[in-house]
Write a protein that holds these residues in place. Sequence first.
Motif, short mmCIF file in Angstrom:
data_model
loop_
_atom_site.label_atom_id
_atom_site.label_comp_id
_atom_site.label_asym_id
_atom_site.label_seq_id
_atom_site.Cartn_x
_atom_site.Cartn_y
_atom_site.Cartn_z
N ASP A 91 45.07 87.67 -18.70
CA ASP A 91 43.96 87.36 -17.74
C ASP A 91 44.38 86.92 -16.50
OD1 ASP A 91 41.93 87.49 -19.75
OD2 ASP A 91 42.14 85.36 -20.34
N TRP A 92 43.37 87.23 -15.47
CA TRP A 92 43.60 86.85 -14.08
C TRP A 92 42.85 85.70 -13.70
CZ3 TRP A 92 47.19 88.45 -10.70
CH2 TRP A 92 48.00 89.78 -11.01
N ASP A 130 45.84 84.92 -8.60
CA ASP A 130 45.77 85.56 -7.35
C ASP A 130 45.08 84.38 -6.49
OD1 ASP A 130 46.32 86.97 -5.20
OD2 ASP A 130 45.46 88.88 -5.77
N PRO A 170 39.17 89.04 -12.10
CA PRO A 170 39.62 87.78 -12.86
C PRO A 170 38.80 87.37 -13.86
CG PRO A 170 38.50 87.37 -10.67
CD PRO A 170 38.75 88.89 -10.83
N LYS A 189 47.73 85.18 -15.11
CA LYS A 189 48.18 85.52 -13.76
C LYS A 189 47.28 85.13 -12.70
CE LYS A 189 49.08 89.77 -15.23
NZ LYS A 189 49.50 91.56 -15.22
N GLU A 240 41.01 94.91 -12.64
CA GLU A 240 41.79 93.67 -12.61
C GLU A 240 40.89 92.47 -12.31
OE1 GLU A 240 45.27 94.22 -10.10
OE2 GLU A 240 46.33 95.16 -11.52
N TRP A 276 41.78 83.49 -10.21
CA TRP A 276 41.93 83.32 -8.86
C TRP A 276 41.45 81.95 -8.26
CZ3 TRP A 276 38.92 88.46 -6.55
CH2 TRP A 276 39.62 89.57 -7.13
#
Length: 382
Positions: free
Chosen positions: A71-72, A95, A125, A93, A123, A74
Amino acid sequence: MIPYGRQDISQADIDAVVDVLKSDYLTQGPRIEIFENKIAKMVNAKNAIAYNSATSALHGACFALGVSSGDWVWTSAITYAASSNCALYLNAKVDFVDIDPDTINMCPKKLEEKLAEAKTKNELPKVLVVVHMAGQPCQMKEIKRVADQYGVKIIEDASHALGARFEESITGDCQYSDITIFSFHPVKIITTAEGGVATTNDSDLAQKLSLFRTHGVTREPSLLKKKDEGGWYYEQILLGYNYRMTEVHAALGEKQLDRLAEFVDIRNQRAKNYDEAFKNFPIKFFTPKENTYSSYHLYLIQLNETNKRKEAFTKLREAGIGVNVHYLPVYQHPYYQGLEYKDRFSAPNAEAYYAGAISIPLYPGLTDQDQEKVMTELKNNL
Ligand SMILES: *Cc1c(COP(=O)(O)O)cnc(C)c1O
């Protein structure tokens, strides 16, 4: 040294802590729930789950929202690293969304652009950790509208923002988020020494947050997977941690809450004094947006000439003013630069802010005399 932030402890706070030490329970007693109920009521949330720090509560919040490997997540480029570390703990991950240079909060427009781009790359989040920098609430309506459009869940990292408001919404009521986190570190708005809390209106999330802070263990009959074997019986049904707050910390927090409105009011008055004085200074300062009430955890300034920041900072420290800097953009920390996808990190507004940023003293016990000294030294050293 006049510090940039400091706790304010009363005799009632001390008495409450001493009472706990003389009582039967130092941990896992009745005071946790009393503290949780009080804070839930004050911020108008259905549930409050106390943790031993905001960092652990953020970890619990990401877990409860299902963040996992692949998973993303942010967050804002200008925040304490705990806002993104919580996702890394779960092998997700991370960002960073750039800031609005006028609020130092996540910029809703930048968020919208970044989400549109992420969608084309598949991609998006799973979760957005929104940070109310310095106690100034983000533009939550705008952020929630954009996040909803892309199916992104929201955690508010309100570590700075207990006692703040966005329009009619009290920060922590989760009107624009799934979960809100507060920190009770001594420099924050109220303190439990170390501690944090998660608020939510969703009973499933509340249950996961409760399990996660105590090993994933439960005695609750409706949650047991196997047959209840008797009065001693409990089960571990997920992998949690020991993230519990103690009775000592909860008692302190419960008493501190009685003075929350007073603390935030004094912070706002002090901030107004600075605003007034700085009109003619060669600096940028940040007055809250009209539709917000800031809890003013920090008073941030930004020097116009960034090459003078280090010199000004050093001189102010030498003059006994405990200035600080909040924060290095998270992705510029060496640990983050070691992540394999580091090349995607970009937040020019955050970097420009950081280059000139200084936080100056602001806390309830700051006297008129101290504040005068801060203003005089700033005038002499900028
Ligand atoms: C202080 C802080 C945290 C961490 O709080 P702890 O209670 O010290 O774990 C997280 N996020 C932000 C934005 C903070 O300022």
